[in-house]
Every structure is written in structure tokens, then in C-alpha cells.
Design a protein around this motif. Structure first.
Motif, PDB file in Angstrom:
ATOM      1  N   LEU A 204      40.595  37.997  25.396  1.00 11.77           N
ATOM      2  CA  LEU A 204      40.020  38.902  24.294  1.00 11.77           C
ATOM      3  C   LEU A 204      38.856  38.069  23.934  1.00 11.77           C
ATOM      4  CD1 LEU A 204      42.770  39.533  21.330  1.00 11.77           C
ATOM      5  CD2 LEU A 204      41.827  41.136  23.164  1.00 11.77           C
ATOM      6  N   LEU A 205      37.914  39.167  23.742  1.00  6.16           N
ATOM      7  CA  LEU A 205      36.389  38.546  23.290  1.00  6.16           C
ATOM      8  C   LEU A 205      36.626  38.680  21.625  1.00  6.16           C
ATOM      9  CD1 LEU A 205      34.180  40.561  25.645  1.00  6.16           C
ATOM     10  CD2 LEU A 205      35.064  38.322  25.986  1.00  6.16           C
ATOM     11  N   THR A 206      36.318  37.594  20.842  1.00  6.95           N
ATOM     12  CA  THR A 206      36.225  37.634  19.680  1.00  6.95           C
ATOM     13  C   THR A 206      35.139  36.962  18.956  1.00  6.95           C
ATOM     14  OG1 THR A 206      37.052  35.332  19.314  1.00  6.95           O
ATOM     15  CG2 THR A 206      39.040  36.934  19.784  1.00  6.95           C
ATOM     16  N   LYS A 207      34.961  37.040  17.510  1.00  5.30           N
ATOM     17  CA  LYS A 207      33.574  36.510  17.289  1.00  5.30           C
ATOM     18  C   LYS A 207      33.638  34.836  17.384  1.00  5.30           C
ATOM     19  CE  LYS A 207      33.453  39.995  13.463  1.00  5.30           C
ATOM     20  NZ  LYS A 207      33.516  40.212  11.704  1.00  5.30           N
ATOM     21  N   GLN A 208      34.883  34.133  17.352  1.00  2.55           N
ATOM     22  CA  GLN A 208      34.928  32.857  17.811  1.00  2.55           C
ATOM     23  C   GLN A 208      34.500  32.360  19.177  1.00  2.55           C
ATOM     24  OE1 GLN A 208      37.178  34.509  15.676  1.00  2.55           O
ATOM     25  NE2 GLN A 208      35.944  34.000  13.713  1.00  2.55           N
ATOM     26  N   GLY A 209      34.781  33.595  20.053  1.00  2.00           N
ATOM     27  CA  GLY A 209      34.591  33.128  21.359  1.00  2.00           C
ATOM     28  C   GLY A 209      35.736  33.706  22.328  1.00  2.00           C
ATOM     29  N   LEU A 210      36.052  33.454  23.583  1.00  2.00           N
ATOM     30  CA  LEU A 210      36.910  33.905  24.489  1.00  2.00           C
ATOM     31  C   LEU A 210      38.256  33.411  23.957  1.00  2.00           C
ATOM     32  CD1 LEU A 210      36.322  34.493  28.090  1.00  2.00           C
ATOM     33  CD2 LEU A 210      38.513  33.266  27.392  1.00  2.00           C
ATOM     34  N   LEU A 211      39.216  34.226  24.197  1.00  2.00           N
ATOM     35  CA  LEU A 211      40.629  33.816  23.584  1.00  2.00           C
ATOM     36  C   LEU A 211      41.749  33.935  25.033  1.00  2.00           C
ATOM     37  CD1 LEU A 211      42.929  33.248  21.372  1.00  2.00           C
ATOM     38  CD2 LEU A 211      42.957  35.752  21.081  1.00  2.00           C
ATOM     39  N   LEU A 212      42.193  33.156  25.055  1.00  2.00           N
ATOM     40  CA  LEU A 212      43.408  33.164  26.414  1.00  2.00           C
ATOM     41  C   LEU A 212      44.391  33.247  25.678  1.00  2.00           C
ATOM     42  CD1 LEU A 212      43.478  32.959  29.578  1.00  2.00           C
ATOM     43  CD2 LEU A 212      44.074  30.588  29.230  1.00  2.00           C
ATOM     44  N   LEU A 213      45.273  34.482  26.363  1.00  2.00           N
ATOM     45  CA  LEU A 213      46.333  35.133  25.711  1.00  2.00           C
ATOM     46  C   LEU A 213      47.712  35.144  26.731  1.00  2.00           C
ATOM     47  CD1 LEU A 213      45.095  38.402  24.035  1.00  2.00           C
ATOM     48  CD2 LEU A 213      46.107  36.412  22.750  1.00  2.00           C
ATOM     49  N   ASP A 214      48.898  35.618  26.399  1.00  2.00           N
ATOM     50  CA  ASP A 214      49.900  35.803  27.104  1.00  2.00           C
ATOM     51  C   ASP A 214      50.348  34.549  27.978  1.00  2.00           C
ATOM     52  OD1 ASP A 214      51.898  36.810  28.523  1.00  2.00           O
ATOM     53  OD2 ASP A 214      50.761  38.800  29.104  1.00  2.00           O
ATOM     54  N   PHE A 215      51.421  33.937  27.484  1.00  2.00           N
ATOM     55  CA  PHE A 215      51.937  32.452  28.145  1.00  2.00           C
ATOM     56  C   PHE A 215      53.168  32.932  28.544  1.00  2.00           C
ATOM     57  CE2 PHE A 215      49.115  31.192  24.806  1.00  2.00           C
ATOM     58  CZ  PHE A 215      47.967  30.695  25.424  1.00  2.00           C
ATOM     59  N   ASP A 216      53.596  34.180  29.208  1.00  2.00           N
ATOM     60  CA  ASP A 216      55.111  34.391  29.607  1.00  2.00           C
ATOM     61  C   ASP A 216      55.176  33.679  30.980  1.00  2.00           C
ATOM     62  OD1 ASP A 216      55.345  36.394  27.998  1.00  2.00           O
ATOM     63  OD2 ASP A 216      55.271  38.195  28.996  1.00  2.00           O
ATOM     64  N   LEU A 217      54.296  33.534  31.705  1.00  2.00           N
ATOM     65  CA  LEU A 217      54.414  32.723  32.903  1.00  2.00           C
ATOM     66  C   LEU A 217      54.060  31.455  33.178  1.00  2.00           C
ATOM     67  CD1 LEU A 217      53.472  35.970  35.317  1.00  2.00           C
ATOM     68  CD2 LEU A 217      55.804  35.343  34.769  1.00  2.00           C
ATOM     69  N   THR A 218      53.594  30.817  31.952  1.00  2.00           N
ATOM     70  CA  THR A 218      53.244  29.507  31.801  1.00  2.00           C
ATOM     71  C   THR A 218      54.337  28.487  32.109  1.00  2.00           C
ATOM     72  OG1 THR A 218      51.759  30.158  30.147  1.00  2.00           O
ATOM     73  CG2 THR A 218      52.152  27.713  30.222  1.00  2.00           C
ATOM     74  N   ALA A 219      54.039  27.574  33.141  1.00  2.00           N
ATOM     75  CA  ALA A 219      55.075  26.718  33.542  1.00  2.00           C
ATOM     76  C   ALA A 219      54.357  25.530  34.272  1.00  2.00           C
ATOM     77  CB  ALA A 219      56.210  27.256  34.103  1.00  2.00           C
ATOM     78  N   VAL A 220      55.127  24.348  34.739  1.00  2.00           N
ATOM     79  CA  VAL A 220      54.623  23.611  35.571  1.00  2.00           C
ATOM     80  C   VAL A 220      54.525  24.069  36.874  1.00  2.00           C
ATOM     81  CG1 VAL A 220      54.786  21.149  36.545  1.00  2.00           C
ATOM     82  CG2 VAL A 220      55.207  21.439  33.905  1.00  2.00           C
ATOM     83  N   GLY A 221      53.536  24.204  37.606  1.00  2.00           N
ATOM     84  CA  GLY A 221      53.575  24.533  38.914  1.00  2.00           C
ATOM     85  C   GLY A 221      52.235  24.141  39.678  1.00  2.00           C
ATOM     86  N   PRO A 222      51.944  24.651  40.939  1.00  2.00           N
ATOM     87  CA  PRO A 222      50.588  24.269  41.650  1.00  2.00           C
ATOM     88  C   PRO A 222      49.522  24.661  40.918  1.00  2.00           C
ATOM     89  CG  PRO A 222      51.678  25.968  42.649  1.00  2.00           C
ATOM     90  CD  PRO A 222      52.797  25.675  41.635  1.00  2.00           C
ATOM     91  N   ARG A 223      48.809  23.974  40.411  1.00  2.00           N
ATOM     92  CA  ARG A 223      47.429  23.840  39.532  1.00  2.00           C
ATOM     93  C   ARG A 223      46.386  25.128  40.122  1.00  2.00           C
ATOM     94  NH1 ARG A 223      45.977  20.829  35.699  1.00  2.00           N
ATOM     95  NH2 ARG A 223      47.691  21.370  34.249  1.00  2.00           N
ATOM     96  N   ALA A 224      46.430  25.298  41.458  1.00  2.00           N
ATOM     97  CA  ALA A 224      45.466  26.162  42.031  1.00  2.00           C
ATOM     98  C   ALA A 224      46.034  27.552  42.105  1.00  2.00           C
ATOM     99  CB  ALA A 224      45.098  25.863  43.706  1.00  2.00           C
ATOM    100  N   ALA A 225      47.257  27.827  41.570  1.00  2.00           N
ATOM    101  CA  ALA A 225      47.877  29.208  41.526  1.00  2.00           C
ATOM    102  C   ALA A 225      46.895  30.094  40.318  1.00  2.00           C
ATOM    103  CB  ALA A 225      49.142  29.332  41.331  1.00  2.00           C
ATOM    104  N   ASP A 226      46.300  28.957  39.604  1.00  2.00           N
ATOM    105  CA  ASP A 226      45.512  29.804  38.413  1.00  2.00           C
ATOM    106  C   ASP A 226      44.307  30.033  38.693  1.00  2.00           C
ATOM    107  OD1 ASP A 226      47.489  29.767  36.375  1.00  2.00           O
ATOM    108  OD2 ASP A 226      46.634  27.950  35.340  1.00  2.00           O
ATOM    109  N   PHE A 227      43.854  29.758  40.129  1.00  2.00           N
ATOM    110  CA  PHE A 227      42.642  30.223  40.639  1.00  2.00           C
ATOM    111  C   PHE A 227      42.517  31.601  41.506  1.00  2.00           C
ATOM    112  CE2 PHE A 227      41.579  25.475  40.712  1.00  2.00           C
ATOM    113  CZ  PHE A 227      41.339  25.531  39.200  1.00  2.00           C
ATOM    114  N   ALA A 228      43.953  31.736  41.898  1.00  2.00           N
ATOM    115  CA  ALA A 228      44.214  32.720  43.059  1.00  2.00           C
ATOM    116  C   ALA A 228      43.662  34.131  42.747  1.00  2.00           C
ATOM    117  CB  ALA A 228      45.504  32.840  43.460  1.00  2.00           C
ATOM    118  N   GLY A 229      43.973  34.592  41.507  1.00  2.00           N
ATOM    119  CA  GLY A 229      43.406  35.874  41.274  1.00  2.00           C
ATOM    120  C   GLY A 229      41.935  36.145  41.050  1.00  2.00           C
TER     121      GLY A 229
END
Length: 305
Positions: A204-229
Motif C-alpha cells: 500500500l502507498l500511505t502518507k507514511q510511505g510504502l507498507l508491506l502487507l499479507d503474511f499468509d505465506l511468510t515462513a523460513v525458506g530460501p531467501r531468493a524466493a522473495d526476488f523471484a516474482g
């Protein structure tokens, strides 16, 4: 009573039930989204809240407590995250539904807007910085509760077999790609808490800056998976520039990205061919999402096999 696979609680009933639990005079409740989980907006005379109702027989309550604890930890680390409301000191509630108990969280509502095209490098630079801040904070998160890790076996091999149980048309392609993932990620060791769904849909774009949402799939895993998309977009260089102001993207990360993209696409393909038809009907397979994932997997095979 016939067993129920998935119910959709009535908004007015939720409003009354949760008003008693939280001691807030909810005057309205509106369904915002119903897909994997159900998301409602709750309102009082002067405030707005979000109810996230997890599906039955998905994550157990302690896994949701791990997630709620992460939200609180990110706030402490200075990230903009909506606060989770407590009821008698407990962040996670259980709602009795026809299919069984469903965990839920009630959080504050954050005013903001979704990014709209045309997108630009400035947005993705900020996005990269935000993800790096998330990774920095998550590196220091510890919980007494457990969360199932995002292991390659769970996100590749099990989904693959479930896909093939309903559609074997692309079996050779999918098995060859899975073998390539095994062979090329065998030595990849950069693991940590990953967001799990890094896309513009979850900011979300907010007055305070960018906000990261939705932690449904958050877990320990291969860190580069967060770059894949993001790596599939024209803005990967800008995103990477923003990210590396705080943290490195290593050569091992870059080499792993194409194979983690395969993992992500097979995981998504399982959702569109197997999971979603259970509650949206088999006609949903023709919506185009599964075809898009298969098309991307065919292109990946042409480049990597």
C-alpha cells in the motif's frame, strides 16, 4: 447436517460477535475479499478495523500466533505494520463455523492506495528498500510458537503430484523442471524468514510511505524466493538497487532465482488446478490463471533445460 467444506459467515453476525469479544461498538461489517481466507472490514463510529478469518484446517492457531508475533516484532523494528488487537491478551481467536474452528486476527485499518500503472523505477526502488527492511527485521525474530517452513519439497514435489493427479497432460515437462530445480538448488543455503508473496498486490502507498502487507505465506525458506516474482518485471534492476542499499543480493541468489521461479509457478499451478476448484468450482480452471502459469513454465523449460 451435511459436512461443510467452506462457509462464509454473515457480516452482521460477525459484527455482533466480535463487539462482545473486543469490547468495541462495531456498527458495521463488510466482506472485502473471499479467496483462500476471508477478509472483512469492521467499523465503529470513528474507527476502522480488518478481520482476517483463516480457513479451517489450514494453519493451526499457534502458526497464526507466530504470524501475529511477527507483526508486533516488525512494528518494534520501525516498519509500518497495522497493529493486532488483543482480547484478554490473546492475538488469535477461534470462530466456530459449520466446517470447524477457524482462527482469526483483528487488526487496525491502514489508509492507503494500491499502486496503479504506469509503474516506474522509483516505486520499485522503494519496494526493494522495504523488502530489505523486512528481511533485516525478520532476521531478529524469535518466537515460542512454530511455523511450518517453506521447504522446497513442500512447495514443489507435493504440489506436483497433486497437479498430476488431476491433469497429466504436461507430466514430462513438469517432472523435467522439478528435476532441474533439485539439481540446481541442492547447494543453495541462503535461508531466512521470507515474505513469501512479494508483489505489488501486497503493498500500500500511505502518507507514511510504502507498507508491506499479507503474511499468509511468510515462513523460513530460501531467501531468493522473495526476488523471484519481481525479477520477471522490467523493474528488477531498480528493485535490486533499492534492496542493495541495505542488504546484498549475492551471485548465489541470482543463480537460484530462475529455479525458485519454477517452484513458485508449480505452487501457484496447484492452487489454480487443485485448491481453488474446491471452493470456486472446476470452471475456475478456465479463468486463464493456470494457462498463464503453464505458459511461463514452458518458456522456462526452453531456457533452462
Amino acid at each position: 447436517m451435511i459436512p461443510t467444506m467452506r462457509s462464509l459467515p454473515a457480516p452482521h453476525a460477525l459484527s455482533a460477535h466480535l463487539a462482545d469479544r473486543y469490547g468495541l461498538g462495531f456498527t458495521g461489517c463488510t466482506l472485502l475479499r473471499s479467496l483462500v481466507n476471508d477478509v472483512y472490514e469492521l467499523t465503529t463510529g470513528d474507527a476502522r478495523y480488518v478481520l482476517k478469518l483463516y480457513r479451517h484446517d489450514g494453519r493451526d492457531p499457534d502458526e497464526i500466533r507466530w504470524e501475529a508475533g511477527l507483526w508486533a516484532h516488525l512494528q518494534t523494528a520501525g516498519l509500518q505494520v497495522p497493529p493486532v488487537l488483543l482480547s484478554d491478551g490473546e492475538p488469535v481467536g477461534l470462530l466456530e463455523t459449520p466446517e470447524g474452528p477457524r482462527p482469526f486476527i483483528v487488526s487496525g485499518f491502514v489508509e492507503g492506495t494500491k499502486p496503479q500503472p504506469p509503474f516506474d523505477d522509483e516505486l520499485y526502488d522503494a519496494f526493494g528498500r522495504q523488502l530489505a527492511a523486512f528481511h533485516d527485521a525478520a532476521d531478529n525474530y524469535h518466537s515460542t510458537y512454530a511455523r511450518r517452513p517453506a521447504e522446497i519439497a513442500d512447495r514443489l514435489h507435493e504440489p506436483l503430484e497433486q497437479i498430476l493427479a488431476v491433469d497429466r497432460a504436461e507430466e514430462n515437462l513438469l517432472r523435467d523442471l522439478a528435476a532441474a530445480v533439485r539439481n540446481n538448488l541442492a547447494e543453495y543455503s541462503n535461508t531466512g524468514i521470507c515474505h513469501g508473496d512479494v508483489s505489488l498486490d501486497n503493498i500500500l502507498l500511505t502518507k507514511q510511505g510504502l507498507l508491506l502487507l499479507d503474511f499468509d505465506l511468510t515462513a523460513v525458506g530460501p531467501r531468493a524466493a522473495d526476488f523471484a516474482g519481481v525479477a520477471t518485471t522490467p523493474y528488477w534492476d531498480a528493485f535490486r538497487t533499492g534492496y542493495t542499499t541495505r542488504r546484498p543480493v549475492t551471485d548465489a541468489d541470482l543463480a537460484a532465482i530462475p529455479y525458485l521461479q519454477i517452484v513458485g509457478r508449480i505452487f501457484n499451478l496447484r492452487f489454480h488446478l487443485v485448491d481453488k476448484p474446491l471452493f470456486r468450482g472446476t470452471e475456475s480452471r478456465a479463468e486463464g490463471w493456470a494457462a498463464d502459469e503453464l505458459g511461463a513454465l514452458r518458456r522456462a523449460a526452453g531456457e533452462l533445460l
